[in-house]
Write a protein that holds these residues in place. Structure first.
Motif, mmCIF file in Angstrom:
data_model
loop_
_atom_site.group_PDB
_atom_site.id
_atom_site.type_symbol
_atom_site.label_atom_id
_atom_site.label_comp_id
_atom_site.label_asym_id
_atom_site.label_seq_id
_atom_site.Cartn_x
_atom_site.Cartn_y
_atom_site.Cartn_z
ATOM 1 N N VAL A 295 -27.641 -64.920 42.402
ATOM 2 C CA VAL A 295 -27.041 -64.856 43.774
ATOM 3 C C VAL A 295 -25.997 -64.127 44.237
ATOM 4 N N ASN A 296 -25.850 -62.335 44.538
ATOM 5 C CA ASN A 296 -24.638 -61.692 44.043
ATOM 6 C C ASN A 296 -24.174 -61.989 45.177
ATOM 7 N N ILE A 297 -23.188 -62.843 45.506
ATOM 8 C CA ILE A 297 -22.325 -63.142 46.955
ATOM 9 C C ILE A 297 -21.413 -62.024 47.235
ATOM 10 N N LYS A 298 -20.678 -60.924 46.066
ATOM 11 C CA LYS A 298 -20.010 -59.596 46.466
ATOM 12 C C LYS A 298 -20.780 -58.694 47.594
ATOM 13 N N THR A 299 -21.776 -59.195 47.909
ATOM 14 C CA THR A 299 -22.563 -58.122 48.217
ATOM 15 C C THR A 299 -22.002 -58.353 50.225
ATOM 16 N N LEU A 300 -21.269 -59.141 49.988
ATOM 17 C CA LEU A 300 -21.628 -60.189 51.364
ATOM 18 C C LEU A 300 -19.577 -59.900 51.670
ATOM 19 N N LEU A 301 -18.754 -59.963 50.356
ATOM 20 C CA LEU A 301 -17.506 -60.230 50.391
ATOM 21 C C LEU A 301 -17.373 -58.898 50.382
ATOM 22 N N TYR A 302 -17.707 -57.766 49.694
ATOM 23 C CA TYR A 302 -17.762 -56.153 50.013
ATOM 24 C C TYR A 302 -18.878 -55.328 51.143
ATOM 25 N N GLN A 303 -19.696 -56.085 51.328
ATOM 26 C CA GLN A 303 -20.242 -55.048 52.306
ATOM 27 C C GLN A 303 -21.627 -53.934 51.556
ATOM 28 N N VAL A 304 -20.936 -54.191 50.557
ATOM 29 C CA VAL A 304 -21.703 -52.974 49.451
ATOM 30 C C VAL A 304 -23.159 -53.807 49.113
ATOM 31 N N PRO A 305 -24.101 -53.016 49.028
ATOM 32 C CA PRO A 305 -25.609 -53.404 48.464
ATOM 33 C C PRO A 305 -25.146 -53.814 46.658
ATOM 34 N N GLY A 306 -25.908 -54.316 46.262
ATOM 35 C CA GLY A 306 -25.992 -54.728 44.698
ATOM 36 C C GLY A 306 -26.223 -53.475 43.933
ATOM 37 N N GLY A 307 -26.523 -52.456 44.434
ATOM 38 C CA GLY A 307 -27.243 -51.641 43.604
ATOM 39 C C GLY A 307 -26.285 -50.592 43.464
ATOM 40 N N MET A 308 -25.838 -50.321 44.640
ATOM 41 C CA MET A 308 -24.350 -49.905 44.661
ATOM 42 C C MET A 308 -22.676 -49.570 43.930
ATOM 43 N N LEU A 309 -23.247 -51.235 43.883
ATOM 44 C CA LEU A 309 -22.249 -52.194 42.937
ATOM 45 C C LEU A 309 -22.197 -51.677 41.063
ATOM 46 N N SER A 310 -23.370 -51.946 41.123
ATOM 47 C CA SER A 310 -23.697 -51.742 39.574
ATOM 48 C C SER A 310 -23.428 -49.904 39.322
ATOM 49 N N ASN A 311 -23.707 -49.318 40.045
ATOM 50 C CA ASN A 311 -23.395 -48.192 40.160
ATOM 51 C C ASN A 311 -22.419 -47.791 39.422
ATOM 52 N N MET A 312 -21.939 -47.983 40.430
ATOM 53 C CA MET A 312 -20.647 -47.729 40.687
ATOM 54 C C MET A 312 -19.731 -47.731 39.131
ATOM 55 N N VAL A 313 -19.342 -49.391 39.315
ATOM 56 C CA VAL A 313 -19.125 -49.840 37.437
ATOM 57 C C VAL A 313 -19.880 -48.930 35.667
ATOM 58 N N SER A 314 -20.971 -48.227 36.461
ATOM 59 C CA SER A 314 -21.383 -47.994 35.429
ATOM 60 C C SER A 314 -20.479 -46.270 35.061
ATOM 61 N N GLN A 315 -20.402 -45.809 37.150
ATOM 62 C CA GLN A 315 -20.035 -44.656 36.703
ATOM 63 C C GLN A 315 -17.796 -44.553 36.214
ATOM 64 N N LEU A 316 -17.588 -45.316 36.636
ATOM 65 C CA LEU A 316 -16.103 -46.125 35.930
ATOM 66 C C LEU A 316 -16.495 -46.491 34.437
ATOM 67 N N LYS A 317 -17.695 -46.946 33.818
ATOM 68 C CA LYS A 317 -17.530 -47.201 32.762
ATOM 69 C C LYS A 317 -17.601 -45.572 31.567
ATOM 70 N N GLU A 318 -18.486 -44.345 32.019
ATOM 71 C CA GLU A 318 -18.350 -43.140 31.257
ATOM 72 C C GLU A 318 -16.985 -43.150 31.366
ATOM 73 N N GLN A 319 -16.323 -42.948 32.570
ATOM 74 C CA GLN A 319 -14.783 -42.727 32.512
ATOM 75 C C GLN A 319 -13.570 -43.317 31.967
ATOM 76 N N ASN A 320 -13.969 -44.472 31.284
ATOM 77 C CA ASN A 320 -13.599 -45.503 30.784
ATOM 78 C C ASN A 320 -12.348 -46.247 31.480
ATOM 79 N N ALA A 321 -12.920 -46.034 32.307
ATOM 80 C CA ALA A 321 -11.479 -46.717 34.188
ATOM 81 C C ALA A 321 -12.239 -47.908 34.569
ATOM 82 N N GLU A 322 -12.676 -48.907 33.609
ATOM 83 C CA GLU A 322 -13.163 -50.140 34.765
ATOM 84 C C GLU A 322 -11.829 -50.776 35.335
ATOM 85 N N ASP A 323 -10.700 -50.640 34.713
ATOM 86 C CA ASP A 323 -9.497 -51.410 34.928
ATOM 87 C C ASP A 323 -9.461 -50.692 36.479
#
Length: 470
Positions: A295-323
């Motif tokens: 269960v990904n409750i962040k979907t409800l907290l941020y109103q952002v689909p799970g796939g969009m969240l994981s895509n965003m995390v990978s983009q930040l990782k590529e830029q060394n900007a996870e913070d």
């Protein structure tokens, strides 16, 4: 309880399309589907969703299968059950807008090869982008269902949903689907939404959701109590997580109630038993990642689909900007507002998410913009429910022309040109549509198909010449 809602609820089974698309990236081959078709055909489903979405691309690209051949084989097996597909409106099953002649021909061939119900959606809920598909469905005698991408925001009031339901009825569609792709629809809100839409239209209403946020089964329960006509479910081995609620669970839930589905649990058990070893195989080879089953409750907290969240995390990782994760989460609602508050579904979710990442990394909003952001703000995807932020639009596209009409009105017919481009590979009428949607992928598949046929021809010739014992 009013008489209106004392009725069996219909079940659309998603195992042959959205269930495996959501959990194993649409990798289920046709040969695995066919042995269970006869059993599935006895169940009495409202429909079986088996085509469209990403199945077309995945069949050609990864499975080296002809998606049209899959459809024909499924049609041969399902003697008593309606077959359903998902269509992205003017995008058909590709990733750009196609001319009307391509869209109409695609619908014609889908119906000719066995589809009964076509569920049509647009990422902006711009009904203009659905009109050509609906008209083509009606011409071919198929059932046209318009799916509304469910989302939250200031613009998405009950009046919005009621008014758009009325417009869909006037367009000539046969039913409406509430398409909750991100699992944002919570139970009591579902009751309110279905009740409101039922008061606005006589069309049947179907509900499609995903278990991502953990509330989907309860959402179905309240929606059915409010009068929803059909729900989408997945047989249990490929249910839950980012897929749909389990078919057997929902059937049992409504048993001996006014909504009793009438489906036979023994048959459903046989179907589940058939798919369970395949689930184990997918877990063992890594195709099914246990992470997508939670269960990904962040979907409800941020109103952002799970796939969009994981895509965003990978983009930040590529830029060394996870913070910068929290900064981007805070930026997403601002970008979405600037972009006219579109539903967050492919491709709008990727456009909003990527632009939010860029805004945070550049330290200045819209200092850089993606090509897709420019296309969206210039009207190439259609009309959003709210106007774009005029300052942002000016900053991104300058004095470029803004499209006010239906985007496909600017596209000349392209079927003849496509036929000419791919004529050397053509073995069936449908090949031109495979080529239209995925030119390079289709040509790669056509080459593979030809090589396989030549191999068979050589074997047969050798056998005829006595090279092999017959």
């Amino acid at each position: 309880m009013s008489e209106q809602i004392k009725k069996p609820v219909g079940i659309t089974e998603t195992i042959l399309r959205d269930a495996h698309q959501s959990l194993i990236a649409t990798r289920m081959p046709t040969e695995l589907m066919l042995p269970i078709v006869e059993t599935m055909d006895k169940v009495g489903y409202h429909s079986v969703e088996c085509w469209g979405g990403a199945t077309f691309d995945a069949s050609l690209r990864f499975l080296h299968e002809d998606p049209w051949d899959r459809l024909r084989k499924l049609r041969d097996g399902f003697k008593n059950t309606k077959l359903q597909m998902l269509l992205r409106g003017q995008n058909t099953l590709g990733y750009r807008h196609y001319a009307d002649d391509v869209v109409a021909y695609f619908v014609q061939k889908s119906v000719a090869n066995g589809i009964d119900i076509i569920r049509i959606f647009d990422c902006l809920n711009d009904l203009r982008n659905l009109k050509c598909s609906v008209d083509a469905c009606n011409k071919e005698g198929a059932h046209a269902q318009i799916a509304l991408s469910y989302t939250l925001g200031d613009a998405y009031t009950m009046d919005y949903w009621m008014n758009i339901a009325k417009e869909i009825e006037e367009m000539g569609a046969h039913s409406i689907c509430i398409k909750d792709m991100a699992g944002l629809l919570v139970p009591y809100k579902a009751h309110e939404l279905v009740s409101a839409m039922k008061s606005a239209t006589k069309l049947p209403i179907q509900l499609h959701t995903h278990y991502t946020s953990g509330v989907a089964s309860m959402t179905y329960l309240k929606a059915v109590e409010a009068g929803v006509d059909v729900i989408d479910t997945a047989i249990s081995p490929f249910a839950l997580g980012t897929s749909q609620p389990a078919t057997e669970v929902m059937v049992e839930t409504f048993k001996d109630t006014p909504y009793d589905t009438g489906l036979d649990q023994n048959l459903l058990s046989d179907i589940a038993d058939y798919f369970r070893p395949y689930r184990e195989e997918c877990l063992a080879n890594g195709l099914l990642d246990p992470k997508v089953m939670g269960v990904n409750i962040k979907t409800l907290l941020y109103q952002v689909p799970g796939g969009m969240l994981s895509n965003m995390v990978s983009q930040l990782k590529e830029q060394n900007a996870e913070d910068k994760y929290d900064d981007v989460l805070n930026e997403i609602p601002r970008v979405r507002k600037d972009f006219g508050e579109p539903p967050l579904v492919t491709p709008s979710s990727q456009i909003v998410g990527t632009q939010a990442v860029m805004n945070v990394l550049m330290g200045e909003p819209y200092k850089m913009a993606t090509g897709q952001t420019k296309d969206l703000l210039s009207g190439k995807y259609g009309k959003t429910v709210k106007p774009f932020n005029a300052e942002v639009q000016k900053k991104v596209i300058g004095d470029d022309e803004i499209i006010e009409c239906r985007p496909a009105d600017l596209l000349p017919n392209e079927l003849d040109k496509l036929e000419e481009e791919m004529k050397q590979w053509k073995q069936q009428d449908e090949d031109v549509l495979s080529y239209a949607l995925f030119p390079q992928v289709a040509v790669d598949y056509f080459k593979y198909r030809q090589a396989q046929q030549e191999k068979v021809d050589m074997t047969q010739a050798d056998t005829a010449n006595g090279a092999y014992p017959v």
